[in-house]
Each structure stands twice: as C-alpha cells, then as structure tokens.
Design a protein around this motif. Structure first.
Motif, PDB file in Angstrom:
ATOM      1  N   GLU A  86      52.545 -12.882  -9.686  1.00 35.72           N
ATOM      2  CA  GLU A  86      51.478 -13.156  -9.821  1.00 35.72           C
ATOM      3  C   GLU A  86      50.539 -12.617 -11.201  1.00 35.72           C
ATOM      4  N   LYS A  87      51.145 -11.279 -11.232  1.00 37.75           N
ATOM      5  CA  LYS A  87      50.672 -10.430 -12.515  1.00 37.75           C
ATOM      6  C   LYS A  87      51.184 -11.101 -13.543  1.00 37.75           C
ATOM      7  N   THR A  88      52.249 -11.601 -13.704  1.00 35.41           N
ATOM      8  CA  THR A  88      52.941 -12.289 -14.839  1.00 35.41           C
ATOM      9  C   THR A  88      52.169 -13.570 -14.948  1.00 35.41           C
ATOM     10  N   ILE A  89      51.825 -14.342 -14.127  1.00 31.40           N
ATOM     11  CA  ILE A  89      51.129 -15.593 -14.064  1.00 31.40           C
ATOM     12  C   ILE A  89      49.622 -15.436 -14.904  1.00 31.40           C
ATOM     13  N   ARG A 147      46.006 -25.348  -9.154  1.00 35.75           N
ATOM     14  CA  ARG A 147      46.767 -24.309  -8.319  1.00 35.75           C
ATOM     15  C   ARG A 147      46.329 -22.866  -8.834  1.00 35.75           C
ATOM     16  N   SER A 148      46.325 -21.870  -7.651  1.00 29.83           N
ATOM     17  CA  SER A 148      46.016 -20.562  -7.896  1.00 29.83           C
ATOM     18  C   SER A 148      47.198 -19.795  -8.642  1.00 29.83           C
ATOM     19  N   ASN A 149      46.883 -18.579  -9.247  1.00 30.45           N
ATOM     20  CA  ASN A 149      48.024 -17.933  -9.916  1.00 30.45           C
ATOM     21  C   ASN A 149      49.166 -17.689  -8.898  1.00 30.45           C
ATOM     22  N   LYS A 150      48.960 -17.367  -7.627  1.00 29.33           N
ATOM     23  CA  LYS A 150      49.894 -17.061  -6.662  1.00 29.33           C
ATOM     24  C   LYS A 150      50.609 -18.343  -6.536  1.00 29.33           C
ATOM     25  N   GLY A 157      52.825 -19.043  -9.516  1.00 28.71           N
ATOM     26  CA  GLY A 157      53.625 -17.907  -9.569  1.00 28.71           C
ATOM     27  C   GLY A 157      55.267 -18.373  -8.591  1.00 28.71           C
ATOM     28  N   ASN A 158      54.626 -18.661  -7.462  1.00 31.10           N
ATOM     29  CA  ASN A 158      55.550 -19.067  -6.444  1.00 31.10           C
ATOM     30  C   ASN A 158      56.516 -20.424  -6.915  1.00 31.10           C
ATOM     31  N   GLU A 161      53.989 -21.150 -21.547  1.00 27.58           N
ATOM     32  CA  GLU A 161      52.404 -21.369 -21.452  1.00 27.58           C
ATOM     33  C   GLU A 161      52.010 -22.730 -21.024  1.00 27.58           C
ATOM     34  N   GLU A 162      52.856 -23.782 -21.863  1.00 27.86           N
ATOM     35  CA  GLU A 162      52.613 -24.950 -21.536  1.00 27.86           C
ATOM     36  C   GLU A 162      53.003 -25.531 -20.040  1.00 27.86           C
ATOM     37  N   GLU A 163      54.170 -25.066 -19.582  1.00 24.29           N
ATOM     38  CA  GLU A 163      54.501 -25.251 -18.422  1.00 24.29           C
ATOM     39  C   GLU A 163      53.455 -24.756 -17.288  1.00 24.29           C
ATOM     40  N   ILE A 164      52.745 -23.499 -17.525  1.00 26.84           N
ATOM     41  CA  ILE A 164      51.725 -22.935 -16.506  1.00 26.84           C
ATOM     42  C   ILE A 164      50.715 -23.919 -16.619  1.00 26.84           C
ATOM     43  N   LEU A 165      50.203 -24.222 -17.900  1.00 22.55           N
ATOM     44  CA  LEU A 165      48.984 -25.035 -17.969  1.00 22.55           C
ATOM     45  C   LEU A 165      49.058 -26.200 -17.322  1.00 22.55           C
TER      46      LEU A 165
END
Length: 221
Positions: free
Chosen positions: A184-187, A171-174, A177-178, A160-164
């Motif tokens: 994208e669902k996981t993100i 950046r969008s979820n897609k 995810g890339n 979650e830290e990495e995604i944040l």
C-alpha cells in the motif's frame, strides 16, 4: 490503544442522519463526535469538534459552494465527504474542485459508507463507483483543468499508467496494491507522483483528466 477516526455527520433529515451514525458507531475504529443539520453546524463542528471526516448533505450547498471552500481552507484537517443523489453530477464535479475529497450516494449501503470514511481518513479520495462512472462519461474539456491532458501523460511510467487505469475504477490504494501485488505504501507513492505529473489535486480529478484521452481505459465496474 488505536486512535479512532473522528467523524461529524451533517444532514437535514434526522432519520437518515441517525441511520448513518448507527452504522458508523458500530465500527471499533470510528467515533461520531458531532452531528448537525445545517452548513452553520458543519462550520461550527469543524472548529470545535475537529473531526477527521465531515459527512455533509450536498443539498445544503444549494446556495453555493463558498461554505464548502471556507471549511476546507480554514480547517484543513477535516476531509469532506458529501452525501448526494444521482443527478447532481455537475455540482459534484464543482464540489470536488472546491475542496471536497469524496462523494457518496445516499443509496449506498453501510459497508460502502464505512469504506468511504476510512479511505478519506487515509488522505485518499472516494466517489461511489456508479456516480464516478457517470462523471467519467459526462466529463469534457470544460470539466477539467485547461492544460492539455496529452502533454501530462508523457511523463507517466508504465507502472503509473497501470495504476491510473485501476484508480479510475474507484479502487483504494490497498485494493490497487492487492491487484498488482505491491504494498500500500508503494501504491501511495505512485499515486502521489501521478497527481503531480497530471497537475491535479486528487484521484477523482486524475480519473477525469485521464478520461479525456482514453475513456475506454477508465471504464468503471
């Protein structure tokens, strides 16, 4: 047949408004269902045309943000994407906290315009990268929720830290995810958890809160 994204465009400058409409209607998945030039028009189209996204000229809110809040509360389906000029950062912050889901600079190109509409339709937030960078640099304790940010981060997982950190770059979820080789669902699931743990309403507020602790990790490109 795929359902098109229904969009309403509200801007007091006819030439600008028409340019936006031309760009949107060139897309096979987008349909402009209404247009107007005032806040009254925006409220009327929200009720009668029921658009998925309302693109609204920020200058129409000079008299206050009550109208914006009224639209978002009475017509929850409509996502508000504001048009603005660089220099309105204070008002942008306030508008995002009052229910707007995104903000697009009036100097944006057609590609970014279409991307922003699609992102909001997916119930995500969008802010032009250059504007988001300015918001992060200007952010301070008075611009975020009063709860201490440090306390909120203790529950975030490493993922979650990495995604944040990537989310903070607009950046969008897609796109996230890339970059991380995740669906994208996981993100989307991770982003939902992040918002809950940080006690914020949208992605932009999450980035602003995060910048309180480690602004260098949320530098935007």
């Amino acid at each position: 047949m795929t359902t098109k994204i229904r969009v309403g465009v509200v801007d007091q400058q006819p030439l600008f408004r028409e340019g936006v409409i031309v760009n949107l209607e060139a897309q096979p998945d987008i349909e402009v269902v209404s247009q107007g030039a005032s806040i009254r028009d925006a409220m009327q189209m929200a009720q009668e045309s029921e658009p998925d996204v309302i693109m609204l000229d920020m200058s129409l809110l000079d008299s206050g943000l009550d109208a914006l809040e009224a639209i978002t509360q009475q017509h929850a389906r409509a996502k508000i994407l504001l048009f603005t000029l660089m220099g309105d950062e204070e008002k942008v912050c306030s508008a995002l906290k009052r229910g707007a889901q995104g903000c697009l600079l009036k100097g944006a190109n057609g590609r970014e315009l279409v991307q922003a509409v699609r992102v909001l339709h997916q119930s995500e937030s969008y802010v032009s990268p250059s504007l988001a960078a300015t918001l992060l640099m200007r952010s301070g304790p008075s611009r975020v929720s009063p709860a201490k940010p440090v306390q909120r981060f203790s529950d975030l997982t490493r993922r979650e830290e990495e995604i944040l950190s990537i989310l903070g770059k607009g950046r969008s979820n897609k796109e996230i995810g890339n970059k991380l080789d995740l669906s994208e669902k996981t993100i989307k699931h991770h982003v939902t958890n992040i918002l809950q743990k940080l006690q914020v309403r949208n992605r932009v507020e999450a980035a602003l809160v995060a910048s309180e602790r480690t602004p260098q990790r949320l530098t935007l490109s």
